[in-house]
Design a protein around this motif. Structure first.
Motif, PDB file in Angstrom:
ATOM      1  N   LYS A   1     -36.440  11.832 -24.155  1.00  0.00           N
ATOM      2  CA  LYS A   1     -37.521  10.935 -23.704  1.00  0.00           C
ATOM      3  C   LYS A   1     -38.803  11.757 -23.649  1.00  0.00           C
ATOM      4  O   LYS A   1     -38.744  12.985 -23.594  1.00  0.00           O
ATOM      5  N   GLU A   2     -39.927  11.059 -23.608  1.00  0.00           N
ATOM      6  CA  GLU A   2     -41.193  11.795 -23.461  1.00  0.00           C
ATOM      7  C   GLU A   2     -41.561  11.890 -21.993  1.00  0.00           C
ATOM      8  O   GLU A   2     -41.505  10.890 -21.269  1.00  0.00           O
TER       9      GLU A   2
ATOM     10  N   ASP B   1     -38.578  11.219 -36.522  1.00  0.00           N
ATOM     11  CA  ASP B   1     -38.273  11.290 -35.103  1.00  0.00           C
ATOM     12  C   ASP B   1     -39.060  12.459 -34.488  1.00  0.00           C
ATOM     13  O   ASP B   1     -38.604  13.596 -34.460  1.00  0.00           O
ATOM     14  N   HIS B   2     -40.264  12.134 -34.012  1.00  0.00           N
ATOM     15  CA  HIS B   2     -41.152  13.189 -33.495  1.00  0.00           C
ATOM     16  C   HIS B   2     -40.554  13.908 -32.291  1.00  0.00           C
ATOM     17  O   HIS B   2     -40.732  15.108 -32.132  1.00  0.00           O
ATOM     18  N   LYS B   3     -39.857  13.143 -31.467  1.00  0.00           N
ATOM     19  CA  LYS B   3     -39.282  13.764 -30.263  1.00  0.00           C
ATOM     20  C   LYS B   3     -38.237  14.811 -30.660  1.00  0.00           C
ATOM     21  O   LYS B   3     -38.223  15.920 -30.134  1.00  0.00           O
TER      22      LYS B   3
ATOM     23  N   LEU C   1     -35.255  22.763 -22.163  1.00  0.00           N
ATOM     24  CA  LEU C   1     -34.292  22.469 -21.103  1.00  0.00           C
ATOM     25  C   LEU C   1     -32.923  22.571 -21.753  1.00  0.00           C
ATOM     26  O   LEU C   1     -32.685  21.934 -22.786  1.00  0.00           O
ATOM     27  N   ASP C   2     -32.047  23.353 -21.159  1.00  0.00           N
ATOM     28  CA  ASP C   2     -30.766  23.636 -21.809  1.00  0.00           C
ATOM     29  C   ASP C   2     -29.761  22.501 -21.564  1.00  0.00           C
ATOM     30  O   ASP C   2     -28.802  22.646 -20.802  1.00  0.00           O
TER      31      ASP C   2
ATOM     32  N   LEU D   1     -37.922  15.851 -23.986  1.00  0.00           N
ATOM     33  CA  LEU D   1     -36.854  16.577 -23.299  1.00  0.00           C
ATOM     34  C   LEU D   1     -35.698  15.628 -23.013  1.00  0.00           C
ATOM     35  O   LEU D   1     -35.917  14.429 -22.793  1.00  0.00           O
ATOM     36  N   PRO D   2     -34.478  16.165 -22.939  1.00  0.00           N
ATOM     37  CA  PRO D   2     -33.375  15.353 -22.430  1.00  0.00           C
ATOM     38  C   PRO D   2     -33.595  15.106 -20.940  1.00  0.00           C
ATOM     39  O   PRO D   2     -34.396  15.797 -20.309  1.00  0.00           O
ATOM     40  N   GLU D   3     -32.895  14.137 -20.386  1.00  0.00           N
ATOM     41  CA  GLU D   3     -33.100  13.761 -18.980  1.00  0.00           C
ATOM     42  C   GLU D   3     -32.916  14.978 -18.048  1.00  0.00           C
ATOM     43  O   GLU D   3     -31.824  15.545 -17.960  1.00  0.00           O
TER      44      GLU D   3
END
Ligand SMILES: Cc1ncc(COP(=O)(O)O)c(C=O)c1O
Length: 392
Positions: free
Chosen positions: A333-334, A7-9, A326-327, A354-356
């Motif tokens: 998602k990319e 899972d690269h992300k 991002l906290d 990053l998360p949304e």
């Protein structure tokens, strides 16, 4: 099969998160500054910069450290390093003036930019600063026309492979030209003083130091055979910092360079110099910005922030891959991160996990202490990041 299971992300985001958390863990006094009212802000750690200088001095114990002011020319950084006894490398009258204002004596300052504006050379003469890199006959003529007996050191070209910010295309000469330049300098009543090279900024390849020092040793010997008594070897900058990937450590580079010096310079030059910039300030600063927009364009998720390549993140254009944090929790998602201006060149990074994000969220850009604010301009009317130094 194994490959697709990776899972690269998650790996990328975890790396950024860990880097952010350890940065804050070591600087708890930064916590009250993490949600500034006005963004973008560059938070610099002055004590961290001092520790980094001391670490360099400890590991490169035979070298004088000339801080490359171009990396971050903030007065407080120059002053703090000056108080520790640092030497300085400058390229312009403004940098020189800032260093002199910090009380640094001209004999602790050099200029390694191989092509200098004539009025800068005049100013150096006025203040008594007389050590310059050269890599052309024109430069020697320019210096000789202003100053007698200035000390010049020649820049040789070395490979910059594995350096994320290569510098070898614009400057540096081969050995034959280098020796001719040193002789020419002597004819022009200048002092052939030494040799310099640059392995490329953000250098993660030991071999560049190997070739650099070996090349310098060969030139040193050829100079000796021609009756030129050089005094100084300068190994440039290039010390890397951690961005979205690990970097070679100062300790490992120093150990390697020490071995090379023993092999190629059994008799050490009178002065050994290094001129790190990024390696002193790069990972001692974090940029805080905010999300100002989001869009879906085809398959791509775009996120827009209130800084960009024109007002702080210019190095994103040339190969520096920052870590972004991002906290938030949630599915990753990319994202393509767009800068604040309306120029379509203003893209800060692609494929960032990053998360949304939502408009107004804070985005943390790690290792933003070098080559950010010094490049920044208020293009399109957007402000350059304010620099702050939270105190512990
Ligand atoms: C002549 C010279 N010296 C030193 C440096 C500092 O290099 P770094 O930031 O990689 O340490 C640079 C960077 O451009 C340079 O051009």
């Amino acid at each position: 099969m194994l490959k697709s299971a990776i899972d690269h992300k998650a790996i990328q985001f975890e790396f950024a998160k860990k880097t952010f958390l350890s940065f804050i863990e070591e600087r708890k006094h930064f916590i009250p500054y993490l949600r500034p009212e006005k963004t973008p802000v560059l938070c610099m750690d002055l004590d961290g910069i001092k520790r980094r200088y001391i670490e360099l001095k400890y590991h490169f114990s035979k070298f004088n450290v000339y801080y490359a002011v171009k990396a971050n020319d903030h007065e407080r950084i120059i002053k703090s390093l000056a108080e520790l006894g640092s030497h300085f490398e400058v390229a312009s009258s403004q940098e020189l003036s800032k260093v002199l204002q910090a009380g640094v004596s001209p004999n602790r300052i050099i200029s390694s930019n191989p092509v200098k504006p004539p009025d800068f050379i005049e100013y150096c003469k006025e203040v008594g600063m007389d050590r310059f890199a050269v890599d052309s006959y024109t430069e020697i003529d320019k210096i000789a026309a202003v100053m007698k007996r200035a000390r010049v050191y020649v820049r040789v070209v070395v490979p910059n492979e594995g350096s994320d910010w290569p510098l070898s295309k614009k400057f540096g000469v081969d050995l034959d030209t280098a020796i001719d330049l040193l002789e020419y300098a002597r004819e022009k009543n200048l002092i052939p003083y030494g040799i310099t090279f640059h392995v490329g900024s953000q250098c993660n390849n030991f071999r560049n130091w190997f070739i650099g020092i070996r090349t310098a040793a060969e030139l040193w010997e050829r100079a000796r055979m021609r009756g030129l008594k050089l005094q100084m070897l300068n190994i440039g900058g290039g010390i890397p910092v951690k961005y979205s990937y690990e970097a070679l450590s100062i300790e490992d580079i120093a150990y390697y360079v020490k071995g090379l010096m023993q092999k190629f310079f059994p008799i050490l030059p009178h002065e050994l110099q290094m001129e790190p910039g990024r390696g002193i300030v790069g990972d001692q600063g974090m940029m805080i910005c905010r999300v100002i927009g989001k869009a879906k364009r085809g398959e791509d998720n775009w996120l827009y922030i209130d800084t960009g390549v024109f007002n702080g993140l210019a190095e994103a254009l040339g190969g520096i891959r920052y870590a972004f944090y991002l906290d938030k929790e949630g599915e990753l998602k990319e994202w393509t991160i767009g800068g604040v201006s309306c120029d379509s060149m203003d893209v800060v990074a692609r494929n960032v996990a990053l998360p949304e994000p939502e408009v107004g969220d804070y985005l943390y850009i790690l290792s933003a202490g070098a080559y950010t604010t010094v490049y920044a301009a208020p293009f399109n009317g957007f402000p350059v990041p304010e620099v702050i130094f939270p105190q512990g």
